[in-house]
Design a protein around this motif. Structure first.
Motif, PDB file in Angstrom:
ATOM      1  N   GLU A 124       9.968  -5.529  -9.880  1.00  0.00           N
ATOM      2  CA  GLU A 124       9.060  -5.423  -8.737  1.00  0.00           C
ATOM      3  C   GLU A 124       9.754  -5.661  -7.399  1.00  0.00           C
ATOM      4  O   GLU A 124       9.136  -5.501  -6.338  1.00  0.00           O
ATOM      5  CB  GLU A 124       7.887  -6.394  -8.904  1.00  0.00           C
ATOM      6  CG  GLU A 124       8.255  -7.856  -8.995  1.00  0.00           C
ATOM      7  CD  GLU A 124       8.501  -8.343 -10.419  1.00  0.00           C
ATOM      8  OE1 GLU A 124       8.355  -9.561 -10.650  1.00  0.00           O
ATOM      9  OE2 GLU A 124       8.847  -7.516 -11.290  1.00  0.00           O
ATOM     10  N   PRO A 128       8.846   0.806  -4.862  1.00  0.00           N
ATOM     11  CA  PRO A 128       8.357   1.726  -5.888  1.00  0.00           C
ATOM     12  C   PRO A 128       7.956   3.078  -5.302  1.00  0.00           C
ATOM     13  O   PRO A 128       7.301   3.153  -4.277  1.00  0.00           O
ATOM     14  CB  PRO A 128       7.139   0.996  -6.448  1.00  0.00           C
ATOM     15  CG  PRO A 128       6.627   0.198  -5.283  1.00  0.00           C
ATOM     16  CD  PRO A 128       7.849  -0.206  -4.491  1.00  0.00           C
ATOM     17  N   GLU A 306       2.552   1.377  -4.528  1.00  0.00           N
ATOM     18  CA  GLU A 306       2.373  -0.023  -4.883  1.00  0.00           C
ATOM     19  C   GLU A 306       1.682  -0.201  -6.227  1.00  0.00           C
ATOM     20  O   GLU A 306       1.858  -1.238  -6.877  1.00  0.00           O
ATOM     21  CB  GLU A 306       1.610  -0.745  -3.771  1.00  0.00           C
ATOM     22  CG  GLU A 306       2.387  -0.830  -2.458  1.00  0.00           C
ATOM     23  CD  GLU A 306       3.779  -1.427  -2.639  1.00  0.00           C
ATOM     24  OE1 GLU A 306       3.882  -2.504  -3.267  1.00  0.00           O
ATOM     25  OE2 GLU A 306       4.753  -0.817  -2.153  1.00  0.00           O
ATOM     26  N   ARG A 309       4.400  -0.620  -8.569  1.00  0.00           N
ATOM     27  CA  ARG A 309       4.950  -1.980  -8.557  1.00  0.00           C
ATOM     28  C   ARG A 309       4.131  -2.902  -9.468  1.00  0.00           C
ATOM     29  O   ARG A 309       4.678  -3.678 -10.256  1.00  0.00           O
ATOM     30  CB  ARG A 309       4.984  -2.548  -7.144  1.00  0.00           C
ATOM     31  CG  ARG A 309       5.814  -3.832  -7.026  1.00  0.00           C
ATOM     32  CD  ARG A 309       5.553  -4.557  -5.702  1.00  0.00           C
ATOM     33  NE  ARG A 309       5.802  -3.740  -4.537  1.00  0.00           N
ATOM     34  CZ  ARG A 309       6.980  -3.617  -3.928  1.00  0.00           C
ATOM     35  NH1 ARG A 309       8.019  -4.262  -4.414  1.00  0.00           N
ATOM     36  NH2 ARG A 309       7.097  -2.860  -2.843  1.00  0.00           N
TER      37      ARG A 309
END
Length: 330
Positions: A124, A128, A306, A309
């Motif tokens: 993470e 991304p 996101e 992520r």
């Protein structure tokens, strides 16, 4: 699986850490053009495994599409930076924090490597772009093996533990046979390789009893009879493996797939992330991408930005539970 499962092959725990300090920690503002992307900047594309593997095939397919449709204005430099189950390549990208011209493709090792190695990065941490597909593995033996089907394999493995090869150390290539062996009631020794080419050579020379791989990477060898497929880890057997049972078909469904996606360096500018998201929306609509998905027996699974992520973090936590349950990590 008990502690009899062995991890073989050197593990480069310190490599990614060393690489993280071998490059500047961040890129100056001159590296970030006002209008992204700049035709004057070369895109540094890290492929974290050797040539010929699933990660390499996906990266070069995307690059070919970007080039054919003139979606990227500048030069693209793909570099295979293999080692440490992806730790070397992704460690290299991690060290380029803020650089909008550092990019890489991901695989299962992107999630599992930080679980069992002292990497300075977590999945993470990167910027991304998109989850693009998920794939599954096929268990194969040498075409000359006396093992004719998965029943033969399980029976033989129960009488004497065999060795099974995979690309990477504690990753999906390890998780799949580990869960399968646990459910089917046999033990094995896992042998890790840095590339599909190396492990295929080992199997064909009878240095391995079996190996796991994405069907798209070894389909030619399966079709030629040099490799014999025994069982598929996905929910449905692809047409290319007609007649091969799934693990679920024989009562041992494991429910694990490998996420394949695209990431930028950590802290890449928002305009770079947005540009790549919009560009990948175009890439996945091309006939060439559809052919790649079909040829490599992948499942289209698309999540952008996101949300990707979040997916990576959740997948890492889930894989962690599996690996701890079999004693692969503490």
């Amino acid at each position: 699986m008990t502690n009899s499962t062995q991890l073989r092959g050197p593990w480069l725990r310190a490599t990614a850490v060393a690489l993280a300090f071998s490059l500047p920690a961040a890129f100056g503002s001159q590296a970030i053009a006002q209008d992204y992307p700049s035709a004057d900047e070369t895109l540094d594309w890290t492929i974290a495994f050797g040539p010929g593997g699933g990660n390499d095939i996906m990266a070069r397919t995307i690059i070919e599409i970007l080039t054919k449709y003139e979606l990227y204005p500048g030069d693209i430099s793909p570099e295979n930076r293999a080692g440490g189950s992806g730790a070397v390549g992704w460690g290299y990208l991690f060290a380029q924090s803020g650089n909008p011209y550092g990019i890489s493709t991901t695989s299962g090792s992107f999630v599992t490597t930080p679980l069992q190695a002292d990497t300075p990065w977590q999945p993470e941490d990167f910027t991304p772009v998109a989850l693009l597909a998920a794939d599954d593995l096929v268990l194969v033996v040498n075409g000359t093996s006396e093992i004719q089907n998965i029943d033969d394999f399980i029976a033989m493995a129960k009488s004497q533990p065999m060795n099974i090869g995979g690309t990477g150390t504690v990753n999906v290539d390890f998780i799949v046979p580990t869960l399968f062996a646990e459910k089917a009631g046999f033990e094995f020794d896992y042998v890790s390789f840095n590339s599909m080419a190396d492990q295929t050579t080992a199997l064909l020379s009878d240095a391995l009893d079996a190996m796991v791989g994405n069907p798209g990477e070894i389909l030619g060898l399966i079709e030629s009879g040099e490799l014999r497929p025994l069982v598929f880890s996905g929910q449905t057997t692809p047409d290319a493996l007609e007649g091969v049972p799934t693990m679920g078909d024989i009562g041992f469904d494991i429910g694990v797939s490998m996420p394949r996606g695209l990431i930028l360096a950590p802290n890449a500018p928002a305009e770079a992330q947005d540009w790549w998201i919009e560009t990948m929306k175009k890439v996945v609509e091309t006939p060439e991408w559809g052919e790649y998905i079909a040829r490599n027996t992948l499942t289209p699974t698309i999540i952008y930005g996101e949300d990707f992520r979040t997916f990576l973090e959740n997948t890492k936590n889930g894989f962690g539970v599996v690996l701890r349950s079999v004693g692969a990590i503490e």
